[in-house]
Design a protein around this motif. Structure first.
Motif, short mmCIF file in Angstrom:
data_model
loop_
_atom_site.label_atom_id
_atom_site.label_comp_id
_atom_site.label_asym_id
_atom_site.label_seq_id
_atom_site.Cartn_x
_atom_site.Cartn_y
_atom_site.Cartn_z
N SER A 129 28.38 46.09 17.58
CA SER A 129 29.55 46.11 18.01
C SER A 129 29.99 45.01 18.82
N LYS A 130 29.06 44.20 19.49
CA LYS A 130 29.64 43.14 20.29
C LYS A 130 29.82 41.94 19.36
N ILE A 131 29.02 41.82 18.31
CA ILE A 131 29.40 40.83 17.36
C ILE A 131 30.91 41.04 17.13
N GLU A 132 31.12 42.10 16.60
CA GLU A 132 32.32 42.40 15.75
C GLU A 132 33.43 42.21 17.00
N GLN A 133 33.17 42.70 18.17
CA GLN A 133 34.38 42.39 19.15
C GLN A 133 34.33 40.79 19.53
N ILE A 134 33.38 39.93 19.44
CA ILE A 134 33.51 38.45 19.25
C ILE A 134 34.33 38.07 18.35
N PHE A 135 34.08 38.46 16.87
CA PHE A 135 34.77 38.03 15.99
C PHE A 135 36.26 38.26 16.07
N GLU A 136 36.52 39.47 16.56
CA GLU A 136 37.96 39.97 16.65
C GLU A 136 38.53 39.17 17.58
N SER A 137 37.92 38.59 18.87
CA SER A 137 38.51 37.88 19.84
C SER A 137 38.84 36.39 19.06
N THR A 138 37.77 36.18 18.36
CA THR A 138 37.81 34.64 17.82
C THR A 138 39.09 34.64 16.96
N LEU A 139 39.22 35.50 15.93
CA LEU A 139 40.21 35.68 15.21
C LEU A 139 41.72 35.58 15.72
N PHE A 165 25.50 33.72 18.82
CA PHE A 165 25.75 32.79 17.87
C PHE A 165 25.16 31.55 18.57
N LYS A 166 24.87 30.61 17.72
CA LYS A 166 23.85 29.46 18.24
C LYS A 166 24.96 28.65 18.70
N ASP A 167 26.20 28.44 18.13
CA ASP A 167 27.04 27.38 18.68
C ASP A 167 28.47 27.71 18.23
N LYS A 168 29.41 27.00 18.61
CA LYS A 168 30.62 27.28 18.33
C LYS A 168 30.76 27.19 16.80
N ASP A 169 30.15 26.06 16.12
CA ASP A 169 30.14 25.80 14.76
C ASP A 169 29.78 27.09 14.03
N ASP A 170 28.52 27.57 14.42
CA ASP A 170 28.00 28.73 13.87
C ASP A 170 28.82 30.00 14.10
N LEU A 171 29.56 30.00 15.24
CA LEU A 171 30.50 31.35 15.22
C LEU A 171 31.51 31.28 14.26
N ALA A 201 42.30 24.07 16.95
CA ALA A 201 42.31 23.03 17.88
C ALA A 201 42.17 23.88 19.52
N GLY A 202 42.78 24.78 19.46
CA GLY A 202 42.94 25.33 20.76
C GLY A 202 41.69 26.37 20.99
N LEU A 203 41.13 26.55 20.25
CA LEU A 203 39.89 27.60 20.22
C LEU A 203 39.03 27.02 21.31
N LYS A 204 38.71 27.86 22.36
CA LYS A 204 37.64 27.67 23.41
C LYS A 204 36.49 28.56 23.81
N MET A 205 35.47 28.24 23.83
CA MET A 205 34.30 29.41 23.81
C MET A 205 34.58 30.24 25.15
N ALA A 206 34.99 29.63 26.17
CA ALA A 206 35.05 30.36 27.40
C ALA A 206 36.25 31.38 27.30
N GLU A 207 37.32 31.13 26.38
CA GLU A 207 38.21 32.01 26.10
C GLU A 207 37.86 33.20 25.00
N THR A 224 26.78 34.93 26.98
CA THR A 224 26.34 35.90 26.02
C THR A 224 26.91 35.72 24.77
N VAL A 225 28.00 34.79 24.59
CA VAL A 225 28.31 34.45 23.15
C VAL A 225 27.22 33.87 22.45
N TYR A 226 26.73 33.08 23.49
CA TYR A 226 25.48 32.07 22.81
C TYR A 226 24.28 33.03 22.59
N ILE A 227 24.08 34.00 23.03
CA ILE A 227 22.97 34.99 22.40
C ILE A 227 23.37 35.42 21.16
#
Lengths: 191, 191
Positions: A8-18, A49-55, A27-33, A44-47
Motif C-alpha cells: 500500500s506504500k507503493i500505491e501511496q507513492i504512485f498516487e502522490s507522484t501522479l 524505487f531505485k531512483d526517480k527514473d524508476d519511479l 518538470a516540477g516533480l521533486k522526490m522530496a515532494e 523511504t521512496v528510495y527503498i
DNA sequence: AAAATTAATGAACAATTATTCAATCATCCA
DNA sequence: TGGATGATTGAATAATTGTTCATTAATTTT
C-alpha cells in the motif's frame, strides 16, 4: 514485524507522484515532494524505487495496465456487430473519462526523457480491440470502406475532444451529451 | 556596429528550445544545451532572455501568435456556408499538420509550472472562428441541432487523431486521406 | 586608427534537487 | 524480555543545472 514490504506504500507513492505531475508537470516533480505528499521520509521512496527514473517508469506501467484491464472487461467480440460497436464506444468513453488525469500523465510521459522505446509499441495495445472491430465492420459491409485508421480517428477523436472541452469547463457530460455525440459519430462512419 | 539587437539570434534560440523540448520534454530542457544548440555561449542566452522561465513563456507566445495568424488568413465568413465550412476545416487540418511539433510544445506548456494563468483564456481564441461558424450553421438549419461543443468535437477531434496516427507511422496523409475523413466528418454533423 | 560602445564568452559561483547512509525505530521470535 | 532483523528516517553529501560577471571580441564613431 520485520514486516513484509507494504504494497500500500507503493500505491501511496504512485498516487502522490501522479497528483504532483498533474499539478506541476514532469518538470516540477521533486522526490522530496513525492515523499512529503506520501507522508514518508525522502529516503523511504528510495527503498521502493531505485531512483526517480524508476519511479516514473513503474508508474507509467502501473497506470497503463490498470486502464487496459478496465477497458477490456465486458467486451465480447462474439456478439452482433452494431451492439459490440456501441458497447466498445461507450466503454472507451467511460474509461477515458474516468482516467483523464492518468491520460495527461501518459501524454507527458510519451514526450519525456523517461520514455523507454519498448513501451511505445505496448501503448497501442489498448486500441487493438477497436481496431479489430472496425476491420470486421468493413469486411461485413457495415462501415464505410476507408482505411481503418480513418475510421478510428472518427471513432475516438471526438471522444478525446469532448473530454477536453469538459475539462476546460465548456460543457457538461451526461447521458444525453454522450448519446448525441455517439449518433453523430456513427452517422459518419456507418454505411 | 554596437550593432542593434540581432533578432535572428532570438529566433535561433526559439528554434533550439523548441527542438530540445520536443526531443526531451520540459523536464529535460537545459539552458546550457539551448545555448550549445544555438551555437552560443550560455551567457548569451541571458542577454536575450531574463531567465529560463522568460524564455519558455516568450516562446509560447511566439508560437501561439504565429499559428493563429496563419490559420486566420484566407478565412472569410461572408461567403456561402458550406464553402466556408470546408475551407475552415482544411485550413485547420493544414495548420495543425504543419505545426504538430509546436502543438506538442503548447500541450506540454499547458501542464507545466511555467503556465501563466492569463494565457489560458487566450488559448481558446484560435478556435473562435470555427465556433462562430458552427453556431451559424445551426441557426441556418444546416447542421444538427446539438450543443456547439459537440459539433466542434466532431469537427476537430478526428483531425487531431489522424495526425497522431500519422506521427506514429500508422498512416499516410495525402489529399485522398484528407478528403475521406472530411466526408465522414461532414456526414456526421450535417443535417 | 584609436577610443568608445556594445555584444559575446565561458569559467566560476549559486541554487536546486537527487541520492546516500549512519542512526533510530518497530516488530518478531527464542 | 532481549537480541535479531528489517523498515524508516532525514540530515549530510553529491550531482546537476541555472545564473552571473570579469574579460575578450566585434563594431561603430570621431
Amino acid at each position: 514485524m520485520a514486516r513484509h514490504r507494504d504494497y500500500s506504500k507503493i500505491e501511496q507513492i504512485f498516487e502522490s507522484t501522479l497528483k504532483l505531475v498533474l499539478e506541476k508537470g514532469f518538470a516540477g516533480l521533486k522526490m522530496a515532494e513525492v515523499a512529503k505528499e506520501s507522508n514518508l521520509a525522502t529516503g523511504t521512496v528510495y527503498i521502493y524505487f531505485k531512483d526517480k527514473d524508476d519511479l516514473i517508469n513503474q508508474l507509467y506501467l502501473f497506470l497503463k495496465r490498470r486502464k487496459t484491464i478496465l477497458f477490456l472487461q465486458g467486451i465480447d467480440q462474439k456478439e452482433e456487430f452494431d451492439l459490440v460497436l456501441k458497447k466498445i464506444w461507450f466503454a472507451y468513453f467511460e474509461v477515458t473519462m474516468q482516467h483523464v488525469n492518468e491520460s495527461a500523465f501518459l501524454e507527458q510521459y510519451y514526450r519525456s526523457p523517461f520514455l523507454k522505446s519498448n513501451v511505445k509499441e505496448e501503448s497501442k495495445q489498448i486500441l487493438k480491440p477497436i481496431y479489430d472491430l472496425l476491420g470486421r465492420g468493413v469486411v461485413e459491409g457495415k462501415l464505410q470502406t476507408v482505411n481503418v485508421e480513418i475510421l478510428l480517428s472518427q471513432m475516438v477523436g471526438p471522444i478525446h475532444e469532448i473530454i477536453r472541452a469538459y475539462h476546460d469547463g465548456a460543457i457538461e457530460i451526461n447521458a444525453e451529451t454522450m448519446n448525441q455525440l455517439y449518433l453523430l459519430v456513427m452517422k459518419g462512419i456507418k454505411l
